[in-house]
Design a protein around this motif. Structure first.
Motif, PDB file in Angstrom:
ATOM      1  N   GLN A   7      11.585   8.320  -3.651  1.00  0.00           N
ATOM      2  CA  GLN A   7      10.922   7.912  -4.865  1.00  0.00           C
ATOM      3  C   GLN A   7      11.381   6.505  -5.515  1.00  0.00           C
ATOM      4  OE1 GLN A   7      10.219  10.811  -8.038  1.00  0.00           O
ATOM      5  NE2 GLN A   7       8.868  12.093  -6.621  1.00  0.00           N
ATOM      6  N   TRP A  11      10.225   2.877  -5.455  1.00  0.00           N
ATOM      7  CA  TRP A  11      10.228   2.060  -6.818  1.00  0.00           C
ATOM      8  C   TRP A  11      10.719   0.905  -6.309  1.00  0.00           C
ATOM      9  CZ3 TRP A  11      14.213   1.403 -10.450  1.00  0.00           C
ATOM     10  CH2 TRP A  11      13.841   0.747 -11.596  1.00  0.00           C
ATOM     11  N   SER A  14       8.553  -1.418  -4.718  1.00  0.00           N
ATOM     12  CA  SER A  14       7.521  -2.115  -5.495  1.00  0.00           C
ATOM     13  C   SER A  14       8.255  -3.160  -6.443  1.00  0.00           C
ATOM     14  CB  SER A  14       6.765  -1.091  -5.927  1.00  0.00           C
ATOM     15  OG  SER A  14       7.574  -0.359  -6.937  1.00  0.00           O
ATOM     16  N   ARG A  39      10.887   6.585 -13.299  1.00  0.00           N
ATOM     17  CA  ARG A  39      10.066   7.375 -13.799  1.00  0.00           C
ATOM     18  C   ARG A  39       9.625   6.637 -15.416  1.00  0.00           C
ATOM     19  NH1 ARG A  39      11.092  13.743 -14.576  1.00  0.00           N
ATOM     20  NH2 ARG A  39       8.734  13.330 -15.406  1.00  0.00           N
ATOM     21  N   SER A  41       9.711   3.319 -15.732  1.00  0.00           N
ATOM     22  CA  SER A  41       9.068   2.376 -15.664  1.00  0.00           C
ATOM     23  C   SER A  41       7.350   2.779 -14.932  1.00  0.00           C
ATOM     24  CB  SER A  41       9.581   1.502 -14.116  1.00  0.00           C
ATOM     25  OG  SER A  41       8.776   0.343 -13.780  1.00  0.00           O
ATOM     26  N   GLU A  42       7.388   3.720 -14.190  1.00  0.00           N
ATOM     27  CA  GLU A  42       6.044   4.358 -13.910  1.00  0.00           C
ATOM     28  C   GLU A  42       5.023   4.903 -15.130  1.00  0.00           C
ATOM     29  OE1 GLU A  42       6.729   7.155 -11.212  1.00  0.00           O
ATOM     30  OE2 GLU A  42       7.183   5.987  -9.631  1.00  0.00           O
ATOM     31  N   CYS A  45       3.970   1.581 -16.786  1.00  0.00           N
ATOM     32  CA  CYS A  45       2.987   0.985 -15.979  1.00  0.00           C
ATOM     33  C   CYS A  45       1.791   1.515 -16.268  1.00  0.00           C
ATOM     34  CB  CYS A  45       3.436   0.959 -14.730  1.00  0.00           C
ATOM     35  SG  CYS A  45       4.768  -0.056 -14.334  1.00  0.00           S
ATOM     36  N   SER A  46       1.751   2.839 -16.336  1.00  0.00           N
ATOM     37  CA  SER A  46       0.593   3.767 -16.502  1.00  0.00           C
ATOM     38  C   SER A  46      -0.069   3.377 -18.026  1.00  0.00           C
ATOM     39  CB  SER A  46       0.880   5.190 -16.422  1.00  0.00           C
ATOM     40  OG  SER A  46      -0.138   6.205 -16.755  1.00  0.00           O
TER      41      SER A  46
END
Length: 273
Positions: A7, A11, A14, A39, A41-42, A45-46
């Motif tokens: 993961q 990340w 990306s 986590r 950052s995701e 972003c979400s």
């Protein structure tokens, strides 16, 4: 652990895109930190994607409402942007600009009034804060003036103290030089005195002619002079008596002999001195 590494690598790939991922030490701590960053950052972003989608949806709703209102104006009233006069278009543009500045949903009076009230309250709060800041600024300027005056006074005191210290230092140095000179002179005189005493001892000098002996003789002479004064006063009553009485003659002779002895002793001491 392997899942976290995968993961993290995904990340990082990306994030850096076409650029190569920097090398880092792979251990439990770095992987945990990067995994938590991934986590976070995701999640951000979400959230950003959801916010963007909401903004797009609202924009499409506003566009639909605008198109509907244009249709109403065009079909119901027969007005269009092209048919409006320049002053009317300017007023409409100003109304739209004000609505955007105030952040209201529409240009109705019910939307403008609360917004204006909020702006009025903010203006009053800003003026109140401005007055408070002006009072604080005035107090700060007053304290700054007092501080500058105190600083000037302290600087003058420091300058005077430095000058006084310099003068005292010069005096102290002069005293030290004088003390060194006096010490050296005293040592030289002490050595000379010791040499003189050694010479006197080698020459068998009589101690009776020393300064101390002479001073003692002078004190004894002074004492004898003081002793002669009452004797002379004692003889004064007999000087007026007639020389016929035999007893007076005897007393006079005794007093003369005593006086002569004292005079002789006094002369001997004076001659010796």
């Amino acid at each position: 652990m392997c899942e976290k590494i995968n993961q993290v690598n995904s990340w990082l790939g990306s994030v850096f895109g076409d650029q190569p991922v920097p090398q880092f030490e792979v251990n439990t701590r770095t992987v945990d930190v990067l995994y938590q960053l991934a986590r976070s950052s995701e999640a951000r972003c979400s959230d950003t994607a959801l916010l963007t989608e909401d903004v797009r949806q609202k924009a499409s709703e506003y566009q639909a409402d605008g198109a509907h209102l244009q249709d109403v104006l065009l079909q119901g009233v027969g007005l269009s942007c092209a048919s409006l006069s320049k002053p009317a278009a300017d007023y409409l543009t100003a109304l739209v600009d004000n609505a955007m500045v105030l952040g209201v949903r529409d240009t109705s009076l019910g939307s403008f009034m609360p917004a204006m009230n909020n702006l009025t309250n903010e203006l009053l709060e800003a003026e109140k804060s401005n007055r408070r800041l002006e009072r604080e600024l005035k107090a700060l300027r007053k304290r700054l003036g007092a501080t500058l005056v105190l600083r000037s006074t302290l600087q003058e005191d420091i300058n005077r103290t430095v000058k006084a210290q310099a003068a005292e230092g010069a005096k102290a140095e002069e005293r030290l030089l004088n003390m060194d000179f006096v010490t050296a002179k005293a040592k030289e005189l002490s050595n000379r005195r010791e040499r003189a005493e050694a010479q006197l001892v080698s020459r068998n000098m009589d101690k009776s002619v020393t300064h101390q002996a002479v001073v003692q003789l002078s004190e004894e002479v002074t004492t004898l002079r003081q002793e002669i004064i009452p004797l002379k006063k004692k003889l004064e009553p007999y000087m007026d008596l007639s020389p016929s009485p035999s007893l007076a003659q005897v007393k006079i002779e005794e007093a003369k002999r005593e006086l002569a002895a004292l005079d002789s002793q006094f002369e001997m001491k004076v001659d010796f001195k």
